[in-house]
Structures are given as C-alpha cells and as structure tokens.
Design an enzyme around this catalytic site. Structure first.
Site, PDB file in Angstrom:
ATOM      1  N   ASP A  33      36.432  60.653  29.007  1.00  0.00           N
ATOM      2  CA  ASP A  33      35.539  60.068  27.997  1.00  0.00           C
ATOM      3  C   ASP A  33      35.968  60.569  26.622  1.00  0.00           C
ATOM      4  OD1 ASP A  33      32.386  58.839  28.468  1.00  0.00           O
ATOM      5  OD2 ASP A  33      32.969  59.437  26.447  1.00  0.00           O
ATOM      6  N   PRO A  89      27.860  46.790  24.799  1.00  0.00           N
ATOM      7  CA  PRO A  89      26.568  46.527  24.154  1.00  0.00           C
ATOM      8  C   PRO A  89      26.414  45.080  23.686  1.00  0.00           C
ATOM      9  CG  PRO A  89      27.981  47.834  22.705  1.00  0.00           C
ATOM     10  CD  PRO A  89      28.751  47.593  23.963  1.00  0.00           C
ATOM     11  N   GLU A 157      29.012  47.108  39.285  1.00  0.00           N
ATOM     12  CA  GLU A 157      28.202  48.144  39.925  1.00  0.00           C
ATOM     13  C   GLU A 157      26.738  47.695  40.007  1.00  0.00           C
ATOM     14  OE1 GLU A 157      29.121  50.957  41.543  1.00  0.00           O
ATOM     15  OE2 GLU A 157      27.017  50.692  42.046  1.00  0.00           O
ATOM     16  N   ALA A 221      19.805  38.927  36.340  1.00  0.00           N
ATOM     17  CA  ALA A 221      18.893  37.892  35.837  1.00  0.00           C
ATOM     18  C   ALA A 221      17.824  37.571  36.894  1.00  0.00           C
ATOM     19  CB  ALA A 221      19.682  36.636  35.468  1.00  0.00           C
ATOM     20  N   CYS A 272      20.267  47.487  31.167  1.00  0.00           N
ATOM     21  CA  CYS A 272      20.977  46.319  31.711  1.00  0.00           C
ATOM     22  C   CYS A 272      20.261  44.976  31.563  1.00  0.00           C
ATOM     23  CB  CYS A 272      21.280  46.553  33.186  1.00  0.00           C
ATOM     24  SG  CYS A 272      22.408  47.917  33.445  1.00  0.00           S
ATOM     25  N   PHE A 334      12.427  54.704  30.888  1.00  0.00           N
ATOM     26  CA  PHE A 334      12.214  53.288  31.226  1.00  0.00           C
ATOM     27  C   PHE A 334      11.721  53.100  32.654  1.00  0.00           C
ATOM     28  CE2 PHE A 334      15.616  51.456  33.899  1.00  0.00           C
ATOM     29  CZ  PHE A 334      16.542  52.490  33.930  1.00  0.00           C
ATOM     30  N   ARG A 342      16.948  54.039  27.387  1.00  0.00           N
ATOM     31  CA  ARG A 342      17.544  52.846  26.770  1.00  0.00           C
ATOM     32  C   ARG A 342      16.671  51.614  27.048  1.00  0.00           C
ATOM     33  NH1 ARG A 342      23.617  53.432  28.923  1.00  0.00           N
ATOM     34  NH2 ARG A 342      22.464  53.875  30.839  1.00  0.00           N
TER      35      ARG A 342
HETATM   36  P1  NAD Z   1      27.051  54.867  29.132  1.00  0.00           P
HETATM   37  O1  NAD Z   1      26.828  54.654  27.694  1.00  0.00           O
HETATM   38  O2  NAD Z   1      26.200  55.854  29.849  1.00  0.00           O
HETATM   39  O3  NAD Z   1      28.588  55.343  29.364  1.00  0.00           O
HETATM   40  C1  NAD Z   1      29.678  54.733  28.769  1.00  0.00           C
HETATM   41  C2  NAD Z   1      30.652  55.826  28.327  1.00  0.00           C
HETATM   42  O4  NAD Z   1      31.867  55.230  27.901  1.00  0.00           O
HETATM   43  C3  NAD Z   1      30.153  56.656  27.148  1.00  0.00           C
HETATM   44  O5  NAD Z   1      30.049  58.024  27.525  1.00  0.00           O
HETATM   45  C4  NAD Z   1      31.213  56.437  26.052  1.00  0.00           C
HETATM   46  O6  NAD Z   1      31.452  57.595  25.255  1.00  0.00           O
HETATM   47  C5  NAD Z   1      32.433  56.055  26.871  1.00  0.00           C
HETATM   48  N1  NAD Z   1      33.430  55.296  26.133  1.00  0.00           N
HETATM   49  C6  NAD Z   1      33.271  54.214  25.331  1.00  0.00           C
HETATM   50  N2  NAD Z   1      34.459  53.790  24.880  1.00  0.00           N
HETATM   51  C7  NAD Z   1      35.405  54.615  25.409  1.00  0.00           C
HETATM   52  C8  NAD Z   1      36.831  54.680  25.321  1.00  0.00           C
HETATM   53  N3  NAD Z   1      37.536  53.792  24.611  1.00  0.00           N
HETATM   54  N4  NAD Z   1      37.474  55.677  25.989  1.00  0.00           N
HETATM   55  C9  NAD Z   1      36.783  56.591  26.714  1.00  0.00           C
HETATM   56  N5  NAD Z   1      35.436  56.563  26.850  1.00  0.00           N
HETATM   57  C10 NAD Z   1      34.758  55.599  26.201  1.00  0.00           C
HETATM   58  O7  NAD Z   1      26.975  53.461  29.845  1.00  0.00           O
HETATM   59  P2  NAD Z   1      26.637  53.152  31.389  1.00  0.00           P
HETATM   60  O8  NAD Z   1      25.182  53.078  31.582  1.00  0.00           O
HETATM   61  O9  NAD Z   1      27.442  54.066  32.248  1.00  0.00           O
HETATM   62  O10 NAD Z   1      27.181  51.669  31.501  1.00  0.00           O
HETATM   63  C11 NAD Z   1      28.562  51.383  31.490  1.00  0.00           C
HETATM   64  C12 NAD Z   1      28.744  49.949  31.908  1.00  0.00           C
HETATM   65  O11 NAD Z   1      28.224  49.756  33.239  1.00  0.00           O
HETATM   66  C13 NAD Z   1      28.026  48.926  31.031  1.00  0.00           C
HETATM   67  O12 NAD Z   1      28.811  47.772  30.956  1.00  0.00           O
HETATM   68  C14 NAD Z   1      26.751  48.642  31.809  1.00  0.00           C
HETATM   69  O13 NAD Z   1      26.242  47.361  31.532  1.00  0.00           O
HETATM   70  C15 NAD Z   1      27.231  48.715  33.244  1.00  0.00           C
HETATM   71  N6  NAD Z   1      26.198  49.070  34.232  1.00  0.00           N
HETATM   72  C16 NAD Z   1      25.258  50.013  33.954  1.00  0.00           C
HETATM   73  C17 NAD Z   1      24.317  50.359  34.931  1.00  0.00           C
HETATM   74  C18 NAD Z   1      23.270  51.411  34.662  1.00  0.00           C
HETATM   75  O14 NAD Z   1      22.345  51.532  35.456  1.00  0.00           O
HETATM   76  N7  NAD Z   1      23.358  52.187  33.611  1.00  0.00           N
HETATM   77  C19 NAD Z   1      24.349  49.750  36.183  1.00  0.00           C
HETATM   78  C20 NAD Z   1      25.331  48.797  36.432  1.00  0.00           C
HETATM   79  C21 NAD Z   1      26.254  48.465  35.451  1.00  0.00           C
HETATM   80  C1  UDX Z   2      18.977  47.496  37.283  1.00  0.00           C
HETATM   81  C2  UDX Z   2      19.312  46.830  38.617  1.00  0.00           C
HETATM   82  O1  UDX Z   2      18.236  47.072  39.537  1.00  0.00           O
HETATM   83  C3  UDX Z   2      20.615  47.389  39.168  1.00  0.00           C
HETATM   84  O2  UDX Z   2      20.976  46.705  40.363  1.00  0.00           O
HETATM   85  C4  UDX Z   2      21.713  47.205  38.124  1.00  0.00           C
HETATM   86  O3  UDX Z   2      22.926  47.752  38.580  1.00  0.00           O
HETATM   87  C5  UDX Z   2      21.315  47.851  36.814  1.00  0.00           C
HETATM   88  O4  UDX Z   2      20.054  47.322  36.366  1.00  0.00           O
HETATM   89  P1  UDX Z   2      17.936  49.813  36.544  1.00  0.00           P
HETATM   90  O5  UDX Z   2      17.789  49.150  35.232  1.00  0.00           O
HETATM   91  O6  UDX Z   2      18.576  51.150  36.605  1.00  0.00           O
HETATM   92  O7  UDX Z   2      18.757  48.877  37.538  1.00  0.00           O
HETATM   93  O8  UDX Z   2      16.479  49.992  37.223  1.00  0.00           O
HETATM   94  P2  UDX Z   2      15.476  48.976  37.966  1.00  0.00           P
HETATM   95  O9  UDX Z   2      14.920  49.691  39.121  1.00  0.00           O
HETATM   96  O10 UDX Z   2      16.084  47.676  38.223  1.00  0.00           O
HETATM   97  O11 UDX Z   2      14.291  48.817  36.908  1.00  0.00           O
HETATM   98  C6  UDX Z   2      14.474  48.122  35.682  1.00  0.00           C
HETATM   99  C7  UDX Z   2      13.151  48.008  34.955  1.00  0.00           C
HETATM  100  O12 UDX Z   2      12.265  47.126  35.640  1.00  0.00           O
HETATM  101  C8  UDX Z   2      12.397  49.334  34.827  1.00  0.00           C
HETATM  102  O13 UDX Z   2      11.815  49.420  33.553  1.00  0.00           O
HETATM  103  C9  UDX Z   2      11.342  49.243  35.897  1.00  0.00           C
HETATM  104  O14 UDX Z   2      10.207  50.030  35.625  1.00  0.00           O
HETATM  105  C10 UDX Z   2      11.012  47.752  35.840  1.00  0.00           C
HETATM  106  N1  UDX Z   2      10.427  47.225  37.086  1.00  0.00           N
HETATM  107  C11 UDX Z   2      11.124  47.276  38.253  1.00  0.00           C
HETATM  108  C12 UDX Z   2       9.160  46.639  37.046  1.00  0.00           C
HETATM  109  O15 UDX Z   2       8.528  46.575  35.995  1.00  0.00           O
HETATM  110  N2  UDX Z   2       8.640  46.122  38.215  1.00  0.00           N
HETATM  111  C13 UDX Z   2       9.324  46.155  39.393  1.00  0.00           C
HETATM  112  O16 UDX Z   2       8.785  45.660  40.393  1.00  0.00           O
HETATM  113  C14 UDX Z   2      10.603  46.749  39.414  1.00  0.00           C
END
Ligand code: NAD
Ligand code: UDX
Length: 497
Positions: A33, A89, A157, A221, A272, A334, A342
C-alpha cells in the site's frame, strides 16, 4: 513457490489476502500500500481495521507467508499473480461527477504494474469496477508491456464487513471472469487452483470478464434494493398501524423471497451500496438505457428519504425543534461489528440534527472522536480516497462531543437516537438512562433493537422504524416544512439529478 501481491491493504485487500495466506501455506502473499500508517498498523498489534477473527488469522501467517509492505514495486515485480484492490470512489468532478467511478487509483496501479514488470503476470481486478474496465486495463498493460504477457481476470469480492472472515472461509461463491482464449482459460485455472485449496469446486464460478464485472454491481444493487423495499414498507406501516417486523417475517417466509436482508433501518450505509448503484446508474445512462437507470436510482432515493424521514420524525416529535437540546447518538458505524463509518447513515442523520442546531453526544464502541469529527466535516464522497489524501486536521464541529459510554452520552439528554445495532444497546439499563434524562424523554430507534413496550412502560416516548406509533407521535405529525436538510447537506454536490 507461487507469489501473490495485492495492491491495496484496505478492508478487502487485508482480510482477503490474510485468508489466502492461511489456507495456502505454499503461496507467499505480500500486501502492499502507498499508505505508510496503514502498513505500519498491519505490522503491529493494533490492526488498522476491526473485524472479528481477523487478528487470529493475521497472527498465524504474518512473517510466515504473509507480508505487509510499502515497497510496492518490488513485490509487484516478483509476483506471479497481482490482485488490485484499490479505492474506486465516486467521481467528484468532471464528466460523470456524482455517479461515475473514479478509476484514477486503478489506472495508476495498472501503469505501475506495466512499468516495473519483468515477467508474465496475471492481473486480478479485486476492486469493484464498472463493466468493461478490464478492457481499458488491458490496453494500458499491453501498450506498455515490453513484450510481457498480461492476463486480466475479474474476481470481485462479496465479503460483508463484520463477517468478512466467516464470508471468506465459507463463501457462497467465488466468481472468476476471464478471456475466452487459451491464455485466458489458463489464467482462470491458475486462480481457481488457489481458491480450490479451501472452497468446494462447485462454488467457484467462471464466466467471461464482463459478466463477472457486472455481477458484482448487480449483486450489490439487488441487496440494497431489498433494504429500500422494506424501508419503503416501514413508512407505510407507520401510516397504517402495521408492524414492519411482522410484515417482513411474513413476506420472507415465502421461499422465493427468503428471510435475509429484510430488516428495516434508518437506511443502508457502507462503502459499497450507494457508490456501486450510482456507478450502475451511470453505466445505464451511458448505454442509452434511461428507464433502467431511473429504476435503480429509486433505491438510493428511498434510502435518502428514509434518513430524512428519521430526522424529521425526531424534530417533529420534539415540538418541531431540537435547537440547543442535547441529543445522544448511540452508534456511529454503518453496521455492528465494524469500526467503519464510510457512508454511515449516522453522518446524514447527525448533519440533519446539527442543521437544526442540536447538541450531539455520540458514543460508538469502535469509532473514535477523530473519525467522527472528520466524517461530520468532510464533503460528500471525499471519504473514499487513500488516507494520505484525506484532510488530516479537519475543522471540529463544536456542537458535537464524543464520549466512551452510553450512560455518559445519555445523561441530561432530551432524546436518544440509536443509529447502529450494536448488541450492547439491547441490554442497557434503560431505567437508569430514563432517570438521568430530561423529560419528556424520547428514544428514536433507527435499528429496531429496543423492546418498545418495556421502554414505554418506563415512561419513554419511543419511536421505532416501521412500528405502530404511540399517541404522542401520532399527535406530532411530520411537518412538511420541518427541514430540508438533505438539500443543505448535498449543496456541495448534486449527486442525483
Ligand atoms: P480501502 O480504502 O479500505 O483500501 C484501499 C487501499 O488502496 C487504501 O489503503 C489505499 O491507500 C490503497 N491504494 C490506493 N491507490 C493505491 C496505489 N496506487 N498503490 C498502492 N495502494 C493504493 O478500500 P476497500 O474497502 O478495501 O475497497 C477496495 C475495493 O474493493 C473498492 O473497489 C471497493 O468497492 C471494493 N469492495 C469493498 C468491499 C468492502 O466491504 N469494503 C467489499 C467488496 C468490494
Ligand atoms: C455489502 C454486501 O453485503 C457485500 O456482499 C459486498 O461485498 C459489500 O457490500 P457491507 O456493506 O459490508 O457489504 O455490509 P452489509 O451487511 O451488506 O450492510 C450494508 C448496510 O445495509 C448496513 O448499513 C446495514 O446496516 C444495512 N442493512 C443490512 C439494513 O439496513 N437492513 C438489512 O436487512 C441488512
């Protein structure tokens, strides 16, 4: 030994790679990172994210076959498989601002991979990206490849925060999309071999690249749509005397619908759902499908409506003003079991209450004061950028104090708003809380965690999303001119037209 490198040590990169390292001891996994504090934290006893079970996994593998580093180029150069899990983003300016995905970080990672590589590589999209991103990435890699062969895979993921380790150990499915060429199929097989170390073969789905990319946006969605559907019903329940929990239970008993994800709430949050739906809306518009775009937009509109409705309910119930009143906010993350804020609905609700000049006392077991102050003073969408690009010393919102327990937060308060469903909020001593509050004492439960009847017996005026209203709330109807705080809130950027 196969070497894996993951660019991006965030909520996805960290836990996902830790589980791969745990399940595949013969693979060396480096998570890299550009954020020095993040990598330092991954190498310490205080991991940068709170996730049940994560610490045990990291402790078992770190230093064995799991490494966290800021030496991005070295680890990319040495890897056979490079996962890219950087931020994607919502764009804040320019073409598609407020909807389209900003692929700046993805593009810069791809250019760097092309620059430093000296051997063939499989490059895996782990970030959630717009459909057809792989094509753009392929162009960047092949135009700069110096004869090196890159195969692009999409491997979105599906983990949810709070249950990430559980989800990674036993995924409903792993999805791998690749080119339908011999090279593409060979790359798919190589990644399949990694997951097959612990995921049953029938749960590893393979598709073409575009199906994999779009399936991720579609799944989010659909999930968000269920929540907006039940939240829309919650408003109707309040208007008619029906109980949303009973309605959701009855509806979910239909095996075609199923019981999960039907909990009415103050609104969905997280990094997300909103981002990915806005992205989907933009893609539909760009593909000449305005009706489809409009359909998905409604999911977000109802989510905003739900948050507005909640704030209006608080203000309307308390004689149409919360100016100067202390409002305790229980829960800021959240969802429960995460410290992630977030897009948490708490930000919008707090901003709405602050807009009516309330004084807020906020308690969340996992979120600290710096984070809350940063969230409340940050512009919409600025949160989803690497840490070093976020404001370091935000302006402090003076009407906000952050405390470390629920009893301090609620002392002398006029009202309590429950905004995250932490288990501990179910078992608080509500009699003690009532005794120490101003009267009449209000509770607004945005997560349906409290026992409504018990609290009413104590003497509280209680509002719980989608539950029958008591006489007080019925006498205080939502006034239309209450506040148009959402307009104020979004004045920095119009993200929905
Ligand atoms: P995050 O912000 O926690 O992590 C992303 C990391 O990437 C940061 O630490 C940042 O410093 C690093 N980064 C950015 N540009 C870089 C570069 N050029 N080189 C090295 N590091 C770099 O984000 P996240 O929640 O892990 O999400 C990452 C992706 O996965 C997003 O596209 C998100 O939509 C997707 N995703 C997130 C979730 C979730 O639950 N958070 C679930 C499924 C998919
Ligand atoms: C979501 C998807 O579930 C996951 O598959 C994807 O990879 C990333 O986005 P996440 O955002 O981490 O995961 O949590 P999730 O459990 O889906 O909850 C999202 C939001 O919906 C939260 O604010 C939660 O409180 C809310 N929620 C969830 C409700 O309000 N009602 C429900 O019945 C379920």
């Amino acid at each position: 030994m196969v070497k894996i490198c993951c660019i991006g040590a965030g909520y996805v990169g960290g836990p996902t790679m830790a589980v791969i390292a745990l399940k595949c001891p013969s693979i060396e996994v480096a998570v890299v990172d550009i954020s020095v504090p993040r990598i330092t934290a991954w190498n310490s006893d205080q991991l940068p994210i709170y996730e049940p079970g994560l610490e045990d996994v990291v402790k078992e593998c770190r230093g064995r076959n799991l490494f966290f580093s800021t030496d991005v180029e070295k680890h990319v150069r040495e890897a056979d498989i490079v996962f890219v899990s950087v931020n994607t983003p919502t764009k804040t300016r320019g073409l598609g601002a407020g909807k389209a995905a900003d692929l700046t970080y993805w593009e810069s990672a791809a250019r760097m991979i092309a620059d430093v590589s000296k051997s063939d590589k499989i490059v895996v999209e782990k970030s959630t990206v717009p459909v057809k991103t792989a094509e753009a990435i392929e162009k960047i890699l092949t135009h700069n490849s110096k004869g090196i062969n890159f195969q692009i895979l999409s491997n979105p993921e599906f983990l949810a925060e709070g249950t990430a380790i559980e989800d990674l150990f036993k995924p409903d499915r792993v999805l791998i999309g690749g080119r339908e060429t011999p090279g593409g199929q060979k790359a798919i097989q190589a990644l399949k071999d990694v997951y097959a170390q612990w995921v049953p073969e029938d749960r590893i789905l393979t598709t073409n690249l575009w199906s994999a990319e779009l399936s991720k946006l579609a799944a989010n969605a659909f999930l968000a749509q269920r929540i907006s559907s039940v939240n829309a019903m919650s408003a109707l329940c309040e208007a008619t005397g029906a109980n949303v929990s009973q309605v959701a239970y009855a509806v979910g008993k239909d095996s075609r619908i199923g019981p999960k994800f039907l909990n009415a709430s103050v609104g969905f949050g997280g990094s997300c759902f909103q981002k990915d739906i806005l992205n989907l809306v933009y893609i539909c518009e760009c593909n000449g499908l305005p009706e489809v775009a409009e359909y998905w937009k409604q999911v977000i509109k109802i989510n905003d409506y739900q948050k507005t409705r909640f704030v209006n309910r608080v203000v309307a119930s308390m004689f149409n003003t919360v100016s100067g009143k202390k409002v305790a906010v229980l829960g800021f993350a959240f969802k429960k079991d995460t410290g992630d804020t977030r897009e948490t609905p708490a930000i919008d609700v707090c901003k709405g209450l602050l807009g009516d000049k309330a004084k807020l006392s906020i308690y969340d077991p996992q979120v600290n004061e710096d984070q809350i102050q940063r969230d409340l003073s940050m512009n919409k969408f600025d949160w989803d950028h690497p840490l070093h690009l976020q404001p370091m010393s935000p302006t402090t919102v003076k009407q906000v104090s952050v405390v470390w327990d629920a009893y301090t937060a609620t002392k002398d308060a006029h009202a309590v708003c429950i905004l995250t469903e932490w288990d501990e909020f179910k078992t608080l001593d509500y009699q003690k809380i009532y005794d120490n509050m101003q009267k009449p004492a209000f509770i607004f439960d945005g997560r349906n965690v409290v026992d409504l009847e018990k609290l009413r017996e104590i003497g509280f005026i209680v509002y719980s999303i989608g539950k029958p209203l008591d006489a007080w709330l019925k006498d205080m109807p939502l006034s239309l001119n209450c506040i148009t705080w959402l307009e104020w809130l979004c004045s920095d950027i119009k993200y929905i037209s």
